[in-house]
Scaffold this motif. Sequence first.
Motif, PDB file in Angstrom:
ATOM      1  N   LYS A 358     -80.689  38.023 -14.868  1.00  0.00           N
ATOM      2  CA  LYS A 358     -81.902  38.207 -14.083  1.00  0.00           C
ATOM      3  C   LYS A 358     -82.891  37.051 -14.223  1.00  0.00           C
ATOM      4  O   LYS A 358     -83.992  37.101 -13.697  1.00  0.00           O
ATOM      5  CB  LYS A 358     -82.600  39.514 -14.493  1.00  0.00           C
ATOM      6  CG  LYS A 358     -81.798  40.768 -14.180  1.00  0.00           C
ATOM      7  CD  LYS A 358     -82.573  42.012 -14.604  1.00  0.00           C
ATOM      8  CE  LYS A 358     -81.792  43.276 -14.286  1.00  0.00           C
ATOM      9  NZ  LYS A 358     -82.532  44.498 -14.709  1.00  0.00           N
ATOM     10  N   ARG A 359     -82.502  36.030 -14.980  1.00  0.00           N
ATOM     11  CA  ARG A 359     -83.345  34.848 -15.195  1.00  0.00           C
ATOM     12  C   ARG A 359     -84.653  35.198 -15.895  1.00  0.00           C
ATOM     13  O   ARG A 359     -85.696  34.602 -15.645  1.00  0.00           O
ATOM     14  CB  ARG A 359     -83.654  34.146 -13.870  1.00  0.00           C
ATOM     15  CG  ARG A 359     -82.417  33.878 -13.019  1.00  0.00           C
ATOM     16  CD  ARG A 359     -81.613  32.712 -13.546  1.00  0.00           C
ATOM     17  NE  ARG A 359     -80.339  32.549 -12.832  1.00  0.00           N
ATOM     18  CZ  ARG A 359     -79.511  31.529 -13.008  1.00  0.00           C
ATOM     19  NH1 ARG A 359     -79.810  30.584 -13.878  1.00  0.00           N
ATOM     20  NH2 ARG A 359     -78.373  31.456 -12.346  1.00  0.00           N
ATOM     21  N   THR A 360     -84.588  36.172 -16.784  1.00  0.00           N
ATOM     22  CA  THR A 360     -85.767  36.556 -17.566  1.00  0.00           C
ATOM     23  C   THR A 360     -85.944  35.577 -18.723  1.00  0.00           C
ATOM     24  O   THR A 360     -85.037  35.395 -19.526  1.00  0.00           O
ATOM     25  CB  THR A 360     -85.617  37.982 -18.125  1.00  0.00           C
ATOM     26  OG1 THR A 360     -85.485  38.899 -17.035  1.00  0.00           O
ATOM     27  CG2 THR A 360     -86.833  38.375 -18.957  1.00  0.00           C
ATOM     28  N   ASP A 361     -87.103  34.963 -18.791  1.00  0.00           N
ATOM     29  CA  ASP A 361     -87.387  34.022 -19.874  1.00  0.00           C
ATOM     30  C   ASP A 361     -87.911  34.813 -21.072  1.00  0.00           C
ATOM     31  O   ASP A 361     -89.097  35.088 -21.170  1.00  0.00           O
ATOM     32  CB  ASP A 361     -88.417  32.991 -19.407  1.00  0.00           C
ATOM     33  CG  ASP A 361     -88.589  31.850 -20.396  1.00  0.00           C
ATOM     34  OD1 ASP A 361     -87.769  31.762 -21.324  1.00  0.00           O
ATOM     35  OD2 ASP A 361     -89.542  31.074 -20.250  1.00  0.00           O
ATOM     36  N   TYR A 362     -87.021  35.179 -21.972  1.00  0.00           N
ATOM     37  CA  TYR A 362     -87.378  36.073 -23.076  1.00  0.00           C
ATOM     38  C   TYR A 362     -88.329  35.391 -24.056  1.00  0.00           C
ATOM     39  O   TYR A 362     -88.244  34.194 -24.308  1.00  0.00           O
ATOM     40  CB  TYR A 362     -86.124  36.544 -23.808  1.00  0.00           C
ATOM     41  CG  TYR A 362     -85.350  37.580 -23.037  1.00  0.00           C
ATOM     42  CD1 TYR A 362     -85.516  38.929 -23.298  1.00  0.00           C
ATOM     43  CD2 TYR A 362     -84.470  37.203 -22.024  1.00  0.00           C
ATOM     44  CE1 TYR A 362     -84.814  39.888 -22.590  1.00  0.00           C
ATOM     45  CE2 TYR A 362     -83.769  38.151 -21.305  1.00  0.00           C
ATOM     46  CZ  TYR A 362     -83.944  39.495 -21.593  1.00  0.00           C
ATOM     47  OH  TYR A 362     -83.257  40.437 -20.875  1.00  0.00           O
ATOM     48  N   THR A 363     -89.234  36.183 -24.596  1.00  0.00           N
ATOM     49  CA  THR A 363     -90.233  35.666 -25.532  1.00  0.00           C
ATOM     50  C   THR A 363     -89.874  36.054 -26.965  1.00  0.00           C
ATOM     51  O   THR A 363     -89.225  37.070 -27.198  1.00  0.00           O
ATOM     52  CB  THR A 363     -91.632  36.217 -25.199  1.00  0.00           C
ATOM     53  OG1 THR A 363     -91.597  37.639 -25.268  1.00  0.00           O
ATOM     54  CG2 THR A 363     -92.063  35.801 -23.812  1.00  0.00           C
ATOM     55  N   PRO A 364     -90.316  35.260 -27.953  1.00  0.00           N
ATOM     56  CA  PRO A 364     -90.053  35.599 -29.361  1.00  0.00           C
ATOM     57  C   PRO A 364     -90.647  36.959 -29.727  1.00  0.00           C
ATOM     58  O   PRO A 364     -91.684  37.371 -29.194  1.00  0.00           O
ATOM     59  CB  PRO A 364     -90.753  34.470 -30.125  1.00  0.00           C
ATOM     60  CG  PRO A 364     -90.811  33.331 -29.164  1.00  0.00           C
ATOM     61  CD  PRO A 364     -90.994  33.960 -27.819  1.00  0.00           C
ATOM     62  N   TYR A 365     -89.990  37.638 -30.653  1.00  0.00           N
ATOM     63  CA  TYR A 365     -90.430  38.966 -31.067  1.00  0.00           C
ATOM     64  C   TYR A 365     -91.733  38.875 -31.867  1.00  0.00           C
ATOM     65  O   TYR A 365     -91.877  38.030 -32.753  1.00  0.00           O
ATOM     66  CB  TYR A 365     -89.371  39.636 -31.944  1.00  0.00           C
ATOM     67  CG  TYR A 365     -88.088  40.014 -31.232  1.00  0.00           C
ATOM     68  CD1 TYR A 365     -87.952  39.890 -29.852  1.00  0.00           C
ATOM     69  CD2 TYR A 365     -86.999  40.502 -31.960  1.00  0.00           C
ATOM     70  CE1 TYR A 365     -86.775  40.240 -29.211  1.00  0.00           C
ATOM     71  CE2 TYR A 365     -85.812  40.859 -31.330  1.00  0.00           C
ATOM     72  CZ  TYR A 365     -85.715  40.715 -29.951  1.00  0.00           C
ATOM     73  OH  TYR A 365     -84.546  41.069 -29.323  1.00  0.00           O
ATOM     74  N   SER A 366     -92.630  39.795 -31.584  1.00  0.00           N
ATOM     75  CA  SER A 366     -93.856  39.919 -32.382  1.00  0.00           C
ATOM     76  C   SER A 366     -93.570  40.717 -33.652  1.00  0.00           C
ATOM     77  O   SER A 366     -92.505  41.339 -33.790  1.00  0.00           O
ATOM     78  CB  SER A 366     -94.939  40.637 -31.570  1.00  0.00           C
ATOM     79  OG  SER A 366     -94.580  42.002 -31.383  1.00  0.00           O
ATOM     80  N   CYS A 367     -94.512  40.711 -34.576  1.00  0.00           N
ATOM     81  CA  CYS A 367     -94.351  41.493 -35.809  1.00  0.00           C
ATOM     82  C   CYS A 367     -94.167  42.971 -35.497  1.00  0.00           C
ATOM     83  O   CYS A 367     -93.332  43.646 -36.113  1.00  0.00           O
ATOM     84  CB  CYS A 367     -95.568  41.300 -36.721  1.00  0.00           C
ATOM     85  SG  CYS A 367     -95.720  39.641 -37.418  1.00  0.00           S
ATOM     86  N   LEU A 368     -94.934  43.480 -34.538  1.00  0.00           N
ATOM     87  CA  LEU A 368     -94.837  44.901 -34.219  1.00  0.00           C
ATOM     88  C   LEU A 368     -93.455  45.259 -33.695  1.00  0.00           C
ATOM     89  O   LEU A 368     -92.907  46.310 -34.048  1.00  0.00           O
ATOM     90  CB  LEU A 368     -95.909  45.277 -33.196  1.00  0.00           C
ATOM     91  CG  LEU A 368     -97.297  45.574 -33.756  1.00  0.00           C
ATOM     92  CD1 LEU A 368     -98.293  45.771 -32.630  1.00  0.00           C
ATOM     93  CD2 LEU A 368     -97.276  46.799 -34.659  1.00  0.00           C
ATOM     94  N   LYS A 369     -92.893  44.409 -32.846  1.00  0.00           N
ATOM     95  CA  LYS A 369     -91.562  44.701 -32.322  1.00  0.00           C
ATOM     96  C   LYS A 369     -90.537  44.714 -33.456  1.00  0.00           C
ATOM     97  O   LYS A 369     -89.667  45.577 -33.508  1.00  0.00           O
ATOM     98  CB  LYS A 369     -91.170  43.674 -31.265  1.00  0.00           C
ATOM     99  CG  LYS A 369     -89.793  43.940 -30.653  1.00  0.00           C
ATOM    100  CD  LYS A 369     -89.482  42.972 -29.535  1.00  0.00           C
ATOM    101  CE  LYS A 369     -88.101  43.229 -28.939  1.00  0.00           C
ATOM    102  NZ  LYS A 369     -87.996  44.503 -28.232  1.00  0.00           N
TER     103      LYS A 369
END
Length: 506
Positions: A358-369
């Motif tokens: 889907k060409r989603t530019d994934y972001t780094p995980y936050s501490c909460l995730k």
Amino acid sequence: MQFLGGNRRKLRLADDQRNACYPHSLQFYLQPPSGNISLIEFENLAIDRVKLLKAVENLGVSYVKGSEQYQSKLEIELRKLKFSYRENLEDEYEPRRRDHISHFILRLAYCQSEELRRWFIQQEMDLLRFRFSILPKDKIQSFLKDSHLQFEAISDEEKTLREQDIMASSHSLGGVQLELESVYKIPFADALDLFRGRKVYLENGFAYVPLKDIVAIILNEFRTKLSKALALTARSLPAVQSDERLQPLLNHLSHSYTGQDYSTQGNVGKVSLDQIDSLSTKSFPPCMRQLHKALRENHHLRHGGRMQYGLFLKGIGLTLEQALQFWKQEFIRGKMDPDKFDKGYSYNIRHSFGKEGKRTDYTPYSCLKIILTNPPSQGDYHGCPFRHSDPELLRQKLQAYKIPPSGINQILDLVKGIHYQVACQKFFEMTHNVDDCGFSLSHPNQFFFESQRILSGGKDVKKESVQPETPQPKPSVQRSKDVSSALASLNSSLEMDLEGLEELLQ
């Protein structure tokens, strides 16, 4: 709840009417807001309130509540987020309005479980305690009256008449202090905690409470009222959740990440593969440090570890080509066939960079995730060491990182109190030899960039502030940002009738 179209009729209030709406910088939130509010403002107020309450939580763990440092840092947060905090400031109507509406919005989000209610009540109580501590003495009686608290300051004559009895009950209060201290006459039933501790003077069904002790009674009243209100709101919540435009925001707001997403940085490509080993020991947070160590030792990571570590590396500046080379070299060292890597793993790496699917530019995980989702199982190395490690194993890791025994005990105490991010922040301060890092840690990539800033002599690592193109779904504001995108596409004149919420929030 209604969403209205058409031209909005703006209500302009005279100064005295505006002041009558919010006479104080603090309140008990007895009446729900009424009027119209745009959906975009609804979301922005909610997110700002979450930021404020998380700042309250972090400061309460990092500093002694009521200390000079605590007070000054909390005041800075309130000013930054444009919420009310002090009496006698000019043009306080808008900050107080924001405070009022945002509190009730978060009631909708935080009434959904006992754990959420408990957290919300504690942070709101700490916020009220701070605001009350800086409330001018000549405003206290007016605030108590507006909050429907039957607490009345006695006259100097009455105070003199009962001076010896009051001092005998309040051991820390001397005669000179009592002369300067206001004393309040309140119903006995409202001072039961002081009575149990034999810390209050009683007479004819009333307790005579010095100002220094009345704060606890006010906070207890506030907690009782807010707890009941949240329980009632939870009962009526289905009516609000039936609106598909609000449901995603309310469901994900309680565990939302409200900081930078670190998806695109100005230093992309400036981190070489040769630097990673060195950076891992100097600037990686413990969660990424243990993933890097496991990868180097085992030449493999399971999917959860690859996603957590791979997106982190992407966030610190690795390009797609570097990422493919990094993972392929390591997996081949583990006797994996290069063709198998190309067929089974390279697609996932390109996918995380938004080049497949889907060409989603994934972001780094936050501490909460990392803390709240996908806990590691046997053989996994992802997750948060402060959240997912056995205390004794965590102690051994901290010893290996050369944290002194006193520091290890501080960190373990924070972990025991379920303050995982603050524990990691304390780890940052100890490994970088700073007394106060000056930020609230909420993201592994934030840890990295702040570390690099300190190690480079205080110069900030340059990075662009870029809006995410297509946010990934995660327990963060990214779901909220999905809502933003939807809301932005709506007619800008759409409004929410807050009067429709009154019955739900009573």
